[in-house]
Scaffold this motif. Structure first.
Motif, PDB file in Angstrom:
ATOM      1  N   TRP A 151       4.208  -1.436 -11.157  1.00 33.09           N
ATOM      2  CA  TRP A 151       3.844  -0.194 -10.815  1.00 33.09           C
ATOM      3  C   TRP A 151       5.201   0.576 -10.402  1.00 33.09           C
ATOM      4  O   TRP A 151       4.853   2.090 -10.769  1.00 33.09           O
ATOM      5  N   LEU A 152       5.788   0.387  -9.816  1.00 31.66           N
ATOM      6  CA  LEU A 152       7.647   0.541  -9.604  1.00 31.66           C
ATOM      7  C   LEU A 152       8.279   0.458 -11.016  1.00 31.66           C
ATOM      8  O   LEU A 152       9.110  -0.335 -10.807  1.00 31.66           O
ATOM      9  N   LYS A 153       7.804   1.621 -12.309  1.00 29.30           N
ATOM     10  CA  LYS A 153       8.851   1.648 -13.454  1.00 29.30           C
ATOM     11  C   LYS A 153       9.994   2.333 -13.367  1.00 29.30           C
ATOM     12  O   LYS A 153       9.559   3.257 -13.178  1.00 29.30           O
ATOM     13  N   THR A 154      10.632   2.258 -13.283  1.00 26.58           N
ATOM     14  CA  THR A 154      12.070   3.009 -13.821  1.00 26.58           C
ATOM     15  C   THR A 154      11.715   3.774 -15.163  1.00 26.58           C
ATOM     16  O   THR A 154      11.549   2.983 -16.574  1.00 26.58           O
ATOM     17  N   ASP A 155      12.325   4.811 -15.930  1.00 26.28           N
ATOM     18  CA  ASP A 155      12.697   5.261 -16.887  1.00 26.28           C
ATOM     19  C   ASP A 155      13.804   4.023 -18.387  1.00 26.28           C
ATOM     20  O   ASP A 155      12.873   4.033 -18.989  1.00 26.28           O
TER      21      ASP A 155
ATOM     22  N   GLU B 250       0.602  -0.657  -0.431  1.00 26.72           N
ATOM     23  CA  GLU B 250       0.251   0.321  -0.072  1.00 26.72           C
ATOM     24  C   GLU B 250       1.119   0.968   0.090  1.00 26.72           C
ATOM     25  O   GLU B 250       0.642   2.359  -0.885  1.00 26.72           O
ATOM     26  N   GLU B 251       1.565   1.591   0.852  1.00 23.93           N
ATOM     27  CA  GLU B 251       2.957   2.201   0.716  1.00 23.93           C
ATOM     28  C   GLU B 251       3.748   2.828  -0.387  1.00 23.93           C
ATOM     29  O   GLU B 251       3.823   3.401  -1.020  1.00 23.93           O
ATOM     30  N   SER B 252       4.161   1.671  -1.070  1.00 27.38           N
ATOM     31  CA  SER B 252       5.067   1.701  -2.450  1.00 27.38           C
ATOM     32  C   SER B 252       3.651   2.170  -3.739  1.00 27.38           C
ATOM     33  O   SER B 252       4.460   2.892  -3.826  1.00 27.38           O
ATOM     34  N   LYS B 253       2.313   1.791  -3.527  1.00 26.55           N
ATOM     35  CA  LYS B 253       1.478   2.866  -4.307  1.00 26.55           C
ATOM     36  C   LYS B 253       1.252   4.167  -4.715  1.00 26.55           C
ATOM     37  O   LYS B 253       1.438   4.906  -5.816  1.00 26.55           O
ATOM     38  N   LYS B 254       2.281   4.915  -3.837  1.00 23.88           N
ATOM     39  CA  LYS B 254       1.950   6.091  -3.492  1.00 23.88           C
ATOM     40  C   LYS B 254       3.276   6.459  -3.900  1.00 23.88           C
ATOM     41  O   LYS B 254       3.536   7.979  -4.199  1.00 23.88           O
ATOM     42  N   TYR B 255       4.275   6.100  -4.714  1.00 24.91           N
ATOM     43  CA  TYR B 255       4.972   5.915  -5.392  1.00 24.91           C
ATOM     44  C   TYR B 255       4.948   5.628  -7.050  1.00 24.91           C
ATOM     45  O   TYR B 255       4.754   4.555  -7.053  1.00 24.91           O
TER      46      TYR B 255
ATOM     47  N   ILE C  88      13.287   6.859  -0.961  1.00 26.15           N
ATOM     48  CA  ILE C  88      13.553   8.032  -0.450  1.00 26.15           C
ATOM     49  C   ILE C  88      13.205   8.644   0.348  1.00 26.15           C
ATOM     50  O   ILE C  88      12.945   8.972   1.218  1.00 26.15           O
ATOM     51  N   ASN C  89      11.290   8.361  -0.180  1.00 26.37           N
ATOM     52  CA  ASN C  89      10.275   8.793   0.961  1.00 26.37           C
ATOM     53  C   ASN C  89       9.707   7.903   1.548  1.00 26.37           C
ATOM     54  O   ASN C  89       9.182   8.190   2.925  1.00 26.37           O
ATOM     55  N   ALA C  90      10.082   6.327   2.260  1.00 26.39           N
ATOM     56  CA  ALA C  90       9.699   5.511   2.455  1.00 26.39           C
ATOM     57  C   ALA C  90      10.378   3.932   2.859  1.00 26.39           C
ATOM     58  O   ALA C  90      10.913   3.262   2.284  1.00 26.39           O
ATOM     59  N   PRO C  91      11.321   4.866   3.873  1.00 30.64           N
ATOM     60  CA  PRO C  91      13.531   3.983   3.088  1.00 30.64           C
ATOM     61  C   PRO C  91      13.201   2.610   4.022  1.00 30.64           C
ATOM     62  O   PRO C  91      13.508   1.353   3.748  1.00 30.64           O
ATOM     63  N   THR C  92      12.671   2.913   4.844  1.00 28.26           N
ATOM     64  CA  THR C  92      12.204   1.512   6.360  1.00 28.26           C
ATOM     65  C   THR C  92      11.363   0.622   5.243  1.00 28.26           C
ATOM     66  O   THR C  92      11.574  -0.702   4.767  1.00 28.26           O
TER      67      THR C  92
END
Length: 75
Positions: free
Chosen positions: A51-55, A18-23, A31-35
């Protein structure tokens, strides 16, 4: 962003996802949720977070598509 202290055991798989879906990218997540990012790596959840894709992924996909189009044109 203020650092929040969470109790031991707070970062369950569901909360991490759930936290990762914010990014949008893994770097932004780190950077925003290191733990949460650290726990996601420990639990091997990063690979599931499509959903966490890089360029870089986008560039590779477009290069592959162009290459495939060139091959199709030859035949």
């Amino acid at each position: 962003m203020a650092n929040q202290k969470h109790p031991y055991g707070y970062w369950t798989d569901e909360r991490i996802i759930e936290e990762s879906k914010k990014y949008k990218t893994p770097i932004e997540f780190k950077i925003n949720a290191p733990t949460a990012y650290k726990k996601a790596n420990e639990k091997k959840l990063i690979k599931e977070m499509r959903w966490l894709k890089t360029d870089r992924h986008k560039k590779r996909a477009s290069k592959r598509k162009k290459r495939d189009e060139r091959v199709d044109d030859k035949f």
